[in-house]
Each structure stands twice: as structure tokens, then as C-alpha cells.
Enzyme design. Structure first.
Site, mmCIF file in Angstrom:
data_model
loop_
_atom_site.group_PDB
_atom_site.id
_atom_site.type_symbol
_atom_site.label_atom_id
_atom_site.label_comp_id
_atom_site.label_asym_id
_atom_site.label_seq_id
_atom_site.Cartn_x
_atom_site.Cartn_y
_atom_site.Cartn_z
ATOM 1 N N TYR A 102 99.582 47.978 14.943
ATOM 2 C CA TYR A 102 98.226 48.526 14.250
ATOM 3 C C TYR A 102 98.592 48.374 12.968
ATOM 4 C CZ TYR A 102 96.553 50.453 18.573
ATOM 5 O OH TYR A 102 96.178 50.317 20.007
ATOM 6 N N ASN A 125 86.068 47.845 19.255
ATOM 7 C CA ASN A 125 86.088 46.460 19.410
ATOM 8 C C ASN A 125 84.815 46.170 20.244
ATOM 9 O OD1 ASN A 125 86.116 43.680 19.554
ATOM 10 N ND2 ASN A 125 88.161 44.088 20.603
ATOM 11 N N CYS A 133 92.199 42.944 21.359
ATOM 12 C CA CYS A 133 92.684 43.979 21.032
ATOM 13 C C CYS A 133 93.893 44.734 21.920
ATOM 14 C CB CYS A 133 91.786 45.167 20.587
ATOM 15 S SG CYS A 133 90.318 45.347 22.141
ATOM 16 N N HIS A 134 93.759 44.058 23.117
ATOM 17 C CA HIS A 134 94.943 44.368 23.954
ATOM 18 C C HIS A 134 96.261 43.938 23.602
ATOM 19 C CE1 HIS A 134 93.660 40.260 25.181
ATOM 20 N NE2 HIS A 134 94.762 40.354 25.761
ATOM 21 N N GLU A 160 99.445 37.491 30.432
ATOM 22 C CA GLU A 160 99.620 36.491 29.442
ATOM 23 C C GLU A 160 101.190 36.248 28.946
ATOM 24 O OE1 GLU A 160 97.944 37.624 25.661
ATOM 25 O OE2 GLU A 160 95.984 37.659 26.318
#
Length: 166
Positions: A102, A125, A133-134, A160
């Protein structure tokens, strides 16, 4: 649902994704919102909007199958404040499989002390997954709130191959 610059929204349900059931909303300007859970479908009657909605759903499906790392979609940025758009655009640029804090996003937007404001923007979001945002985590490397739940955030990051899980 959040407020958009265009009041006319159309939607499509995606009942079975690795992030759980989703509803995708599109306006004439582009992808407007993705919500966790199933909301009523509002099918478009306009061919161009229907085609755009189909492309959005296909790109999300490709992402969940591990075939897409970058989304190429028009985004409806209407209804967002200037700093919110700036932070969400910075978040949008976080590469697949990478994470950012952040505070890191706050520094990227030229406001190094705005980590809490960035957290609030991530919490609201309107387009999770596409605006990833993850991929935003705490400065200590821990996972913080996510609209789909922390288990979904962890699942997406693991899918990912995020370095957080090395």
C-alpha cells in the site's frame, strides 16, 4: 454497485470462477464493475455493448485458465475521483505475479504518507481482478482485506505464482 458516469449498465453472471461467482457490469464506456457474487443479469440489446461484454468475460476466463496475464479492456473510469483513478491506474500496472505494498502505491502516486488512503481505495476498487488489488499487500508481507475474502486473494496470488509464496 458503485456510481458510474453513465447510469445505464448491463451485466453478465460468471457463476463458476476460481474467485467464486462474479457479476460483470459494462457501460457504453467500458468495464464498469465486477462484483463478488451473483446479481441479476441485465443483457444488453445493443450489439456493440453485447460484443464488449463477451470480450470482457472471455478475457476473465482466459485469466482464470492461466492463459492471460494482461487485460486489454476499455475501463469506465467515470464516477471516480482524481486520486482514486490515479491509484487504480497504478494498481492496474502491477505486473502479473508481482506484489506491491500500500505504501509503495502511495509513493508511486507522489503521496508517500497516503498508504491508508490507498488501502481505502483498494477496499472500494470497483473492478477487482482486472484492476488487481489482490496484488497489493501490507508492508510486512501479510495479506489484508479483499472484497472476495482473504482466501480468494491468496488463491489468486498463488495462481499467478506471486513471489509471496516462494
Amino acid at each position: 454497485m458503485t456510481e458510474h458516469s453513465l447510469t445505464l449498465l448491463w451485466s453478465k453472471q460468471m457463476p463458476a470462477t476460481p474467485a467464486g461467482p462474479l457479476t460483470v457490469f459494462v457501460s457504453a464506456a467500458g468495464l464498469a464493475e465486477i462484483t463478488f457474487g451473483l446479481l441479476p443479469e441485465l443483457p444488453p440489446e445493443d450489439f456493440k455493448v453485447a460484443a464488449l461484454l463477451a470480450v470482457i468475460v472471455e478475457q476473465l476466463d482466459e485469466y482464470f485458465r492461466g492463459e492471460r496475464r494482461v487485460f486489454d479492456l476499455p475501463i469506465d473510469w467515470g464516477g471516480m475521483g482524481e486520486y482514486q483513478r490515479e491509484v487504480l491506474r497504478a494498481c492496474y500496472a502491477i505486473p502479473y505475479g508481482e506484489v506491491c505494498t500500500y505504501g509503495g502505491l502511495a509513493r508511486q502516486t507522489g503521496r508517500p504518507k497516503a498508504a491508508r488512503a490507498v488501502g481505502n481505495i483498494m477496499a472500494t476498487n470497483p473492478i477487482p481482478i482486472v484492476i488487481p488489488c489482490h496484488r497489493v499487500i501490507g508492508s510486512d508481507g501479510s495479506l489484508h482485506g479483499y472484497g472476495g475474502g482473504l482466501d480468494v486473494k491468496a488463491r489468486l496470488l498463488k495462481m499467478e505464482g506471486a513471489r509471496l509464496f516462494d
